[in-house]
Design an enzyme around this catalytic site. Sequence first.
Site, PDB file in Angstrom:
ATOM      1  CD  GLU A 165     -11.451 -11.923 -15.549  1.00  0.00           C
ATOM      2  OE1 GLU A 165     -12.155 -12.490 -14.722  1.00  0.00           O
ATOM      3  OE2 GLU A 165     -11.142 -12.365 -16.590  1.00  0.00           O
TER       4      GLU A 165
ATOM      5  CG  ASN B  85      -9.544 -10.241 -19.120  1.00  0.00           C
ATOM      6  OD1 ASN B  85      -9.262  -9.623 -18.367  1.00  0.00           O
ATOM      7  ND2 ASN B  85     -10.364 -11.003 -18.869  1.00  0.00           N
TER       8      ASN B  85
ATOM      9  CE  LYS C   2      -8.997 -15.144 -18.424  1.00  0.00           C
ATOM     10  NZ  LYS C   2     -10.483 -14.636 -18.189  1.00  0.00           N
TER      11      LYS C   2
ATOM     12  CD  GLU D 174     -13.210 -14.483 -19.881  1.00  0.00           C
ATOM     13  OE1 GLU D 174     -12.302 -14.043 -20.177  1.00  0.00           O
ATOM     14  OE2 GLU D 174     -13.526 -15.349 -19.111  1.00  0.00           O
TER      15      GLU D 174
ATOM     16  CB  CYS E  73      -9.989 -15.225 -14.414  1.00  0.00           C
ATOM     17  SG  CYS E  73     -11.642 -16.023 -13.771  1.00  0.00           S
TER      18      CYS E  73
ATOM     19  CG  ASN F 204     -15.131 -11.028 -13.129  1.00  0.00           C
ATOM     20  OD1 ASN F 204     -16.216 -10.399 -12.523  1.00  0.00           O
ATOM     21  ND2 ASN F 204     -14.057 -10.623 -13.041  1.00  0.00           N
TER      22      ASN F 204
END
Length: 315
Positions: free
Chosen positions: A47, A107, A124, A143, A169, A194
């Site tokens: 990621e 993302n 994502k 995020e 993730c 991450n």
Amino acid sequence: MTRVLRVGAAQLGPIQRNDQRDFVVSRLIALLHQAADARVELLVYPELALTTFFPRWFVDDIATADHWYETAMPSPVTQPLFDEAKRLGIGFCLGYAELTPSGQRFNTQILVDAIGNTVAKYRKVHIPGHETHEPDRPFQHAERYYFTPSDDGFGVWDAFGGRIGMMICNDRRWPESYRVMGLQGVEMILCGYNTPLHYVPDPTQDPLQGFHNALVMQSGAYQNGTFVVGVAKGGVEEGVDSLADSMIVAPSGEILAKAVTNGDELVVASCDLDWCAQYTGTLFNFERYRRPEVYDRITSQRGVRLATPSGINKL
Ligand code: CDT
């Protein structure tokens, strides 16, 4: 008959805030060369593989963060990766921050085949962390400020001789992610991550981070009869340590190969995609055994609700 796909997890060590993209791309290409030596056909990067994990920093004006995002893929700076992968005949999956022409921020992960065609893009779905600056934290996990949760859901694509899905993730902690792909016959799920160890007050008090990482990917693989390739950006970025532990998990739930460092490292396994049918054809024969008529809460409700207005169910 077997369908063997040789897959590589291209774990990255830290990328510091001031590292330039071309330096990062040279590291990605170095891992690509290792992958070629190891006869890898599909290489999976983490990621946000082109930058530091920038959601740990907060900026008041999000436009000043535009430099962390890609507005084109490939771009002049990432083109050498695409060119070299194509020359070597290796497909790859790459995570990065995406800024769309209409100004949306995602993302994102893309899947590129062995002849350089982009097969798929995944954005994502489950965005963790917080939306606003939380000054009491030594590091942010903003995020939800930097990325819009995608409504596209979890697709799968026929590629590399099998059926490939992607997630990113935090998605790996949610059984729904795997199951939605499982219901489309997924055979291999590619997942970059991450996972900062700072989110708990003291990382030494959360020795379960590695356990939970393995737990979710191994159970997701087994319960859906699929391979899972989990790829970390690990190590210490600007004072923040992140989990490494990249791994390739079989449909049996067994770990076939796992990283031993928290730096740039290639992890490889030969994956017989026909192994998936041992699980999806018998124990997890969804067509035969699933009971969607009693699973309506899975899609109709978000939080926890009591079963009846007056309280819990009673006999
Ligand atoms: N990148 C990412 O999704 N990391 C999350 C950290 C959760 S703590 C806010 C993870 O699930 O690993």
